[in-house]
Each structure stands twice: as structure tokens, then as C-alpha cells.
Write an enzyme that holds these catalytic residues in place. Sequence first.
Site, PDB file in Angstrom:
ATOM      1  CG  HIS A 138      -1.784   1.104   1.400  1.00  8.41           C
ATOM      2  ND1 HIS A 138      -3.067   1.254   0.985  1.00  8.41           N
ATOM      3  CD2 HIS A 138      -1.535   2.460   1.815  1.00  8.41           C
ATOM      4  CE1 HIS A 138      -3.640   2.411   1.101  1.00  8.41           C
ATOM      5  NE2 HIS A 138      -2.558   3.146   1.518  1.00  8.41           N
ATOM      6  CD  GLU A 139       2.226   3.683   3.475  1.00  8.14           C
ATOM      7  OE1 GLU A 139       2.831   4.862   3.301  1.00  8.14           O
ATOM      8  OE2 GLU A 139       1.015   3.837   3.996  1.00  8.14           O
ATOM      9  CD  GLU A 201      -5.259   6.099   2.286  1.00  9.38           C
ATOM     10  OE1 GLU A 201      -4.910   5.076   2.361  1.00  9.38           O
ATOM     11  OE2 GLU A 201      -4.290   6.771   2.058  1.00  9.38           O
TER      12      GLU A 201
HETATM   13 ZN   LIG Z   1      -2.541   5.178   2.133  1.00  9.10          ZN
END
Ligand SMILES: [Zn+2]
Length: 274
Positions: A138-139, A201
Site C-alpha cells: 500500500h505504501e 487511498e
Molecule cells: Zn494510504
Amino acid sequence: MNKNRITLWTLGLTVCGLCACSEVAITGRSQLNFMPDSMMSSMSLQHYQTFLKENKTSTDAQQTERVKRVGRRIAQAITKYCRMKDIQSELRGYHWEFNLVDSNDINAWAMPGGKVVVYTGLLAVAQTEADLAVVIGHEVAHVFAKHGAERMSYNYTAQLGGMALAKAIEEKSEATQKLFLGAFGLGAQVGVMLPFSRLHESEADRLGLIFMAMAKYNPEVSIPFWQRMARTKDGKGQPPEFLSTHPSDERRISRLRRYMDEARDYYRQALRDG
Ligand SMILES: [Zn+2]
């Protein structure tokens, strides 16, 4: 729409029209980004080196190796993905480095150029390699999609208004340094860090699942991982710092469910490829 917003959008569109629109690989979304990659990487490197001077890396060789191994596999997955989609130019400028840092904070981050830090506090929640792959995937997806540079580009237009952008955008300028810290949620001087936008996100969730799946980690573990994170409290009984920029709520969980079919396909293919 108030006047400031109109100015922001007009300026954004003008800059966009000049030279600054790029496309996020994989999702194809166009984004405003006039921050040169080379500058983002060099500023990252500077902050990363300072961070490593001021913070101790873990002496636990086994846990450190786990973080590095997951990181390597995710980085390889990104290379494979770019080759598959014939977008190798997206790989330019990455010098991956994955570090485990001694800190009770439940946190992790990644910066342009491929510098990634996991805090030992996170290991209480990310107990397996697949859990770590959820966070690192995710990062790193935020980095791959150049979300930091996009945030900086918008903040420049919002905060500097009609000032000559070309003059303001200098690596050493105070404004640039402040915006960099703000865009990456570093440094208390920027005040309360708002959650990254829902769009970012969502994009990082989708890309992160694909990357972890291609690295042969089962993407399904992401849902219990984020649910566990939502229930976690730090040593002071507060929600983990990680949640301040990555709220884990029903919206995130349903988003992950929506992306799971696609991720599962990548996972099965990766297992078949051996
Ligand atoms: Zn994030």
C-alpha cells in the site's frame, strides 16, 4: 465554489494545460503534477538520511530480514508489472531500500525514489509476511502513483496563489520544504495531518493489492489486517498513528472487497508462473 477554490482550479488547469498533467500507471487517471521526479527523489533521500541518523534501526536481524524480504518481493513485482504493461519508464529513478526502525509507533511510510521504513511497533499488528506485504504494498503504491508529488502540486497552487511557481519550486526553498513535509505527513510543524484523500487511498489500496498478489502474498489477508488495525490501540490507549492518515473503516473494507477479484487473478497467475 468560493473565490479561492476558483483561483486554485483555474491555476491548476492552467498549469495542467502547460505541461503538468501526467497519468497514473495502472489506473490511467490523469493527475496534476509539476514536481520533477529527480527533485522529489533527492528531497526524499535527504529527509530519509536525516531520519536514519536520528532514529535507530532495529537490531533484530531476523525481523529486519523479513521486512527486507517482503520489500524485495514487492519491488520485484512492480518491475514485473511494468514490464508486462510495457511501461518500464515508470521504473526510472527507484533505488529501493527497506528498513526496520526501532519505535513503539505503529507506523510505516514510503518516499519517492523507493525509501521505505517500517516501525517495530507495527509488527504487533503485522505479524505475518503477508500482513507486512499489505502495508508495504500500500505504501509503495502511493509512491508509484506519485501521490506525494500530486499533493505538493495542489498545495503549491493553493498556498502560493499567483506567485511565480517556477521561482517558488526550488529544492531548497522554505516553501518547498514545508510542502514536502506536509505532503508526506512528516514533521509536527505542519499541524494536524489530514487523512490522505479518499481518491489516493482508493488508488493505493487497488495497486497495493495487485503488487502484493504479484509478489505471491495472498491479497485476501488485507481485509482481516485492516480490521485488526482498526481495533488496535497504541501504548497510550490511542489509535495508531498510521490510522490518522489511513482510516480503516467500512469504506476501506468494502473497497478492498471490490478490488479483490482483480487481485485474486494476479495472485493465481503469479502462483502459476512459479
Ligand atoms: Zn494510504
